[in-house]
Motif scaffolding. Structure first.
Motif, PDB file in Angstrom:
ATOM      1  N   ARG A  78      41.506   3.451 -15.116  1.00 35.86           N
ATOM      2  CA  ARG A  78      41.363   1.993 -14.941  1.00 35.86           C
ATOM      3  C   ARG A  78      40.077   1.469 -15.559  1.00 35.86           C
ATOM      4  NH1 ARG A  78      43.553   1.660  -8.803  1.00 35.86           N
ATOM      5  NH2 ARG A  78      45.751   1.941  -9.302  1.00 35.86           N
ATOM      6  N   ARG A  79      39.050   2.314 -15.633  1.00 35.77           N
ATOM      7  CA  ARG A  79      37.785   1.857 -16.209  1.00 35.77           C
ATOM      8  C   ARG A  79      37.914   1.589 -17.704  1.00 35.77           C
ATOM      9  NH1 ARG A  79      33.640   6.024 -13.105  1.00 35.77           N
ATOM     10  NH2 ARG A  79      34.453   5.562 -11.031  1.00 35.77           N
ATOM     11  N   GLN A  80      38.974   2.126 -18.332  1.00 29.64           N
ATOM     12  CA  GLN A  80      39.164   1.916 -19.769  1.00 29.64           C
ATOM     13  C   GLN A  80      39.897   0.613 -20.052  1.00 29.64           C
ATOM     14  OE1 GLN A  80      41.380   5.659 -20.340  1.00 29.64           O
ATOM     15  NE2 GLN A  80      39.765   6.177 -21.787  1.00 29.64           N
ATOM     16  N   ALA A 149      35.370 -12.410 -17.553  1.00 29.65           N
ATOM     17  CA  ALA A 149      34.074 -11.758 -17.808  1.00 29.65           C
ATOM     18  C   ALA A 149      34.051 -10.381 -17.157  1.00 29.65           C
ATOM     19  CB  ALA A 149      32.931 -12.623 -17.265  1.00 29.65           C
ATOM     20  N   ARG A 150      34.567 -10.295 -15.922  1.00 27.70           N
ATOM     21  CA  ARG A 150      34.585  -9.001 -15.234  1.00 27.70           C
ATOM     22  C   ARG A 150      35.498  -8.007 -15.960  1.00 27.70           C
ATOM     23  NH1 ARG A 150      36.976  -9.017  -9.417  1.00 27.70           N
ATOM     24  NH2 ARG A 150      38.874  -9.039 -10.660  1.00 27.70           N
ATOM     25  N   ALA A 151      36.623  -8.528 -16.530  1.00 25.21           N
ATOM     26  CA  ALA A 151      37.565  -7.642 -17.207  1.00 25.21           C
ATOM     27  C   ALA A 151      36.991  -7.071 -18.502  1.00 25.21           C
ATOM     28  CB  ALA A 151      38.871  -8.384 -17.490  1.00 25.21           C
ATOM     29  N   VAL A 152      36.098  -7.829 -19.157  1.00 22.34           N
ATOM     30  CA  VAL A 152      35.616  -7.371 -20.464  1.00 22.34           C
ATOM     31  C   VAL A 152      34.204  -6.788 -20.419  1.00 22.34           C
ATOM     32  CG1 VAL A 152      37.060  -9.041 -21.659  1.00 22.34           C
ATOM     33  CG2 VAL A 152      34.676  -9.632 -21.132  1.00 22.34           C
ATOM     34  N   VAL A 153      33.562  -6.842 -19.245  1.00 17.92           N
ATOM     35  CA  VAL A 153      32.152  -6.447 -19.157  1.00 17.92           C
ATOM     36  C   VAL A 153      31.949  -4.985 -19.536  1.00 17.92           C
ATOM     37  CG1 VAL A 153      32.119  -5.768 -16.724  1.00 17.92           C
ATOM     38  CG2 VAL A 153      30.078  -6.763 -17.763  1.00 17.92           C
ATOM     39  N   ASN A 154      32.989  -4.181 -19.321  1.00 19.62           N
ATOM     40  CA  ASN A 154      32.924  -2.751 -19.590  1.00 19.62           C
ATOM     41  C   ASN A 154      33.288  -2.436 -21.034  1.00 19.62           C
ATOM     42  OD1 ASN A 154      32.421  -0.199 -18.786  1.00 19.62           O
ATOM     43  ND2 ASN A 154      34.128  -0.031 -17.356  1.00 19.62           N
ATOM     44  N   LYS A 155      33.496  -3.499 -21.859  1.00 20.43           N
ATOM     45  CA  LYS A 155      33.951  -3.362 -23.262  1.00 20.43           C
ATOM     46  C   LYS A 155      35.180  -2.457 -23.337  1.00 20.43           C
ATOM     47  CE  LYS A 155      29.773  -4.562 -25.604  1.00 20.43           C
ATOM     48  NZ  LYS A 155      28.501  -3.868 -25.315  1.00 20.43           N
ATOM     49  N   PRO A 156      36.272  -2.824 -22.657  1.00 23.09           N
ATOM     50  CA  PRO A 156      37.457  -1.959 -22.642  1.00 23.09           C
ATOM     51  C   PRO A 156      38.192  -2.013 -23.978  1.00 23.09           C
ATOM     52  CG  PRO A 156      37.968  -4.003 -21.533  1.00 23.09           C
ATOM     53  CD  PRO A 156      36.513  -4.081 -21.921  1.00 23.09           C
TER      54      PRO A 156
ATOM     55  N   VAL B 233      39.153  -2.108 -10.288  1.00 24.71           N
ATOM     56  CA  VAL B 233      38.200  -1.970 -11.379  1.00 24.71           C
ATOM     57  C   VAL B 233      37.645  -0.544 -11.464  1.00 24.71           C
ATOM     58  CG1 VAL B 233      37.612  -4.411 -11.491  1.00 24.71           C
ATOM     59  CG2 VAL B 233      36.289  -2.904 -10.014  1.00 24.71           C
ATOM     60  N   GLY B 234      38.376   0.418 -10.878  1.00 22.58           N
ATOM     61  CA  GLY B 234      38.064   1.812 -11.168  1.00 22.58           C
ATOM     62  C   GLY B 234      37.217   2.540 -10.147  1.00 22.58           C
ATOM     63  N   ALA B 235      37.237   2.101  -8.889  1.00 19.42           N
ATOM     64  CA  ALA B 235      36.467   2.813  -7.873  1.00 19.42           C
ATOM     65  C   ALA B 235      37.216   4.067  -7.437  1.00 19.42           C
ATOM     66  CB  ALA B 235      36.226   1.917  -6.672  1.00 19.42           C
ATOM     67  N   THR B 236      36.478   5.175  -7.313  1.00 20.12           N
ATOM     68  CA  THR B 236      37.078   6.407  -6.806  1.00 20.12           C
ATOM     69  C   THR B 236      37.194   6.328  -5.286  1.00 20.12           C
ATOM     70  OG1 THR B 236      34.892   7.366  -6.608  1.00 20.12           O
ATOM     71  CG2 THR B 236      36.085   7.817  -8.642  1.00 20.12           C
ATOM     72  N   ASP B 237      37.953   7.258  -4.717  1.00 19.64           N
ATOM     73  CA  ASP B 237      38.062   7.318  -3.254  1.00 19.64           C
ATOM     74  C   ASP B 237      36.685   7.501  -2.626  1.00 19.64           C
ATOM     75  OD1 ASP B 237      40.729   6.940  -3.326  1.00 19.64           O
ATOM     76  OD2 ASP B 237      41.290   9.031  -3.003  1.00 19.64           O
ATOM     77  N   ALA B 238      35.862   8.345  -3.266  1.00 19.56           N
ATOM     78  CA  ALA B 238      34.529   8.612  -2.716  1.00 19.56           C
ATOM     79  C   ALA B 238      33.712   7.322  -2.657  1.00 19.56           C
ATOM     80  CB  ALA B 238      33.810   9.650  -3.567  1.00 19.56           C
ATOM     81  N   TYR B 239      33.829   6.507  -3.681  1.00 15.95           N
ATOM     82  CA  TYR B 239      33.082   5.242  -3.731  1.00 15.95           C
ATOM     83  C   TYR B 239      33.527   4.316  -2.593  1.00 15.95           C
ATOM     84  CZ  TYR B 239      31.199   0.883  -5.563  1.00 15.95           C
ATOM     85  OH  TYR B 239      30.521  -0.285  -5.713  1.00 15.95           O
ATOM     86  N   VAL B 240      34.836   4.253  -2.392  1.00 14.53           N
ATOM     87  CA  VAL B 240      35.372   3.361  -1.361  1.00 14.53           C
ATOM     88  C   VAL B 240      34.990   3.860   0.030  1.00 14.53           C
ATOM     89  CG1 VAL B 240      37.475   2.358  -0.422  1.00 14.53           C
ATOM     90  CG2 VAL B 240      37.276   2.721  -2.865  1.00 14.53           C
TER      91      VAL B 240
END
Ligand SMILES: Nc1ncnc2c1ncn2[C@@H]1O[C@H](COP(=O)(O)OP(=O)(O)OP(=O)(O)O)[C@@H](O)[C@H]1O
Ligand SMILES: [Mg+2]
Lengths: 225, 324
Positions: A78-80, A149-156, B233-240
């Motif tokens: 998801r981070r990508q 802005a939040r969607a692109v902040v990570n430069k996906p 937005v990509g949080a792992t279980d550990a983060y949560v």
């Protein structure tokens, strides 16, 4: 960048939301995804985000087959991808800045990098002067832009949007489409789900159309839409 | 922090910097989460205080009882020394040998004095006290052994018991018996009391666990939207999981500190009357507190229970909250 082969999605209740989809999106391509209500647009975006798993088929995103990756790998996938939601999905217990910084915080960026990237993203959507406000005090269009802005902040490498112009006036819609265009210009693959026919007619991007979960149109033709 | 390791092929220096930075981020994040979860608890002072008090009372009850039992134990260690060891001599031991042994034992440092009761004297006493003289007369032979009564020099039950065991090994001694029944009974009662405190601790520890599980569950429910968003937005279980684990830790820590304060207050409150009683008995007895060891144990145990409760709540409820 995104490649789907024979992808189907059947929900637990037996509903066939997507049937045998095949298509490919190149880097830097900007594509509309359309279809009637219930056609399966949101479902397709959810598959790409791995919010839902495909029932069959292969999905390549950023060079990785994601159809069967383990649950523990989903966060990194998801981070990508940047996703813009129809309902802003912002947190009203913190500032605009903190909302946009969230993906970077989670990914473990240093505070200095975070500050630089968040300001760049806010500048891009024209909200640099609102970074310390609570998003609850912003207008609908401004909230939508905070979400972008939040969607692109990570430069996906991939940006997907579900009805990003859903409740915006034509002028704001145009502004947001311009923004997406800019991201596509620098190599981001952009996929926009919308049933706003007027919007689709105003641009000449590639068009994918779904009907009852089947891909009935893939190209630049806008006839009989 | 939770990212997979990047491909580092440029040698050890690069890798070290990377890991170093990664560790710094991780540490900063933990600090931020710890502070933030504390801030959230302070933002709702009344519910937080009530939860803390429930935990504190559940901890203070067994810990307070433990302190009281310990104090009674110290008190009973200073018993007034009216215990005695009776040595029943073997039939082979002559009267002269018995008397000699009695004098010899009286010399020991752990013996205050001894008294020798010959077989004849024992018979006389028995006759007087029981009124069964006639029956004994008919037996012909005196069935009673000679007895040496030993008065221990020291006051503690332990030392008296050691003395008894020591004397029982002597060849002239058939059987050695410690007559300190009330102290032994008290010790048995105290042992029982300790068991009860243990059972109470386990029961109330479980109650604390459930309180924390339930409180954290509510916290998770309240932050449902936030959890969905950070997962998107990509949080792992550990983060949560992390903020809730810290919340559990704070509850455990805060609850145990309040519990220790409650016990201290109880001791202060009891100290006046106890001193008055001690003065009346011309005793130097003073109330002892929980002690550093037990105090630390209470804190550590409580923090662990807090973490465990949070972990249980998180395991049960966090997976169910997914975007979609
Ligand atoms: N979680 C779910 N469980 C079961 N069925 C679902 C689920 N989500 C969607 N569906 C069904 O799948 C089909 C496709 O839904 P989807 O939300 O993808 O449509 P859509 O094209 O986004 O529609 P809209 O334009 O109204 O947003 C619909 O018939 C819907 O009822
Ligand atoms: Mg939809």
């Amino acid at each position: 960048m995104i490649s789907l082969q024979k992808v189907s999605k059947r929900y637990d209740n037996g509903r066939e939301a997507l049937v045998n989809l095949n298509f490919e999106l190149a880097p830097g391509e900007m594509v509309f995804l359309t279809g009637h209500s219930g056609a399966g647009k949101s479902t397709l975006l959810k598959l790409i985000m791995l919010i839902e798993r495909p029932s069959a088929g292969q999905m390549l995103v950023c060079g990785q087959n994601i159809a069967h990756i383990p649950r523990s790998a989903i966060p990194y996938h998801r981070r990508q991808i940047g996703m813009v939601h129809q309902h802003h999905h912002l947190l009203f217990d913190r500032t605009v800045y903190d909302n946009v910084a969230l993906p970077l915080l989670i990914a473990g960026f240093s505070p200095r990098d975070t500050g630089r990237r968040v300001r760049a993203a806010l500048d891009k959507v024209g909200l640099l002067d609102k970074e310390n406000l609570n998003p609850a005090t912003l207008s609908g269009g401004e909230q939508q832009r905070v979400g972008i802005a939040r969607a692109v902040v990570n430069k996906p490498q991939v940006l997907i949007a579900d009805e990003p112009t859903g409740n915006l006036d034509p002028e704001l819609s145009a502004e947001i489409m311009d923004l997406f265009d800019q991201f596509a210009q620098v190599g981001t693959t952009v996929l926009i789900a919308t049933h706003d026919v007027g919007l689709i007619h105003r641009y000449d991007h590639r068009l994918l159309a779904l009907h009852n979960g089947e891909l009935i149109r893939d190209g630049y033709d806008r006839e009989h839409l | 922090m939770n990212q997979p390791a990047p491909n580092v092929s440029k040698g050890a220096t690069v890798a070290r910097v990377t890991w170093r930075q990664r560790f710094d981020r991780w540490r900063e994040h933990h600090r931020d989460v710890a502070v933030d979860s504390l801030r959230r608890l302070r933002a709702t002072p009344l519910p937080t205080l009530m939860t803390l008090l429930v935990i504190a009372i559940a901890l203070a009850l067994p810990a307070g009882l433990f302190v009281l039992i310990k104090n009674v134990q110290t008190l009973s260690e200073g018993w007034d020394g009216n215990a005695q060891v009776s040595l029943y001599l073997t039939a082979k031991t002559s009267d002269a040998q018995g008397r000699a042994l009695a004098t010899q034992l009286a010399e020991r440092v752990d013996v205050k004095r001894t008294a020798y009761i010959s077989r004849e004297r024992a018979l006389e006493e028995f006759k007087e006290q029981s009124g069964l003289g006639d029956i004994l007369q008919e037996l012909g032979e005196n069935p009673l052994p000679a007895v040496i009564v030993v008065y221990p020099a020291h006051d503690t039950l332990e030392q008296a018991q050691k003395l008894r065991d020591d004397l029982a090994r002597k060849t002239e001694v058939d059987e050695a018996q410690l007559d300190a029944q009330w102290v032994q009974r008290l010790y048995a009662l105290l042992a029982l009391g300790e068991r009860l405190v243990l059972a109470l601790s386990i029961g109330l520890g479980l109650a604390v666990l459930l309180v924390i599980v339930n409180t954290i569950r509510l916290g998770i429910e309240n932050r449902r939207d936030e959890i969905v968003i950070v997962k998107l937005v990509g949080a792992t279980d550990a983060y949560v999981r992390r903020p809730f684990l810290y919340t559990g830790l704070w509850y455990g820590l805060g609850g145990s500190l309040i519990a220790l304060l409650l016990i201290q207050a109880l001791l202060l409150w009891l100290d006046g009357p106890v001193q008055a009683v001690a003065d009346l008995y011309r005793s130097t007895f003073a109330l002892a507190g929980l002690g550093l060891g037990t105090g630390l144990l209470t804190i550590v145990g409580s923090v662990l229970v807090g973490l465990l409760g949070a972990a249980l709540a998180v395991r049960q409820h966090l997976r169910a909250i997914e975007p979609g």
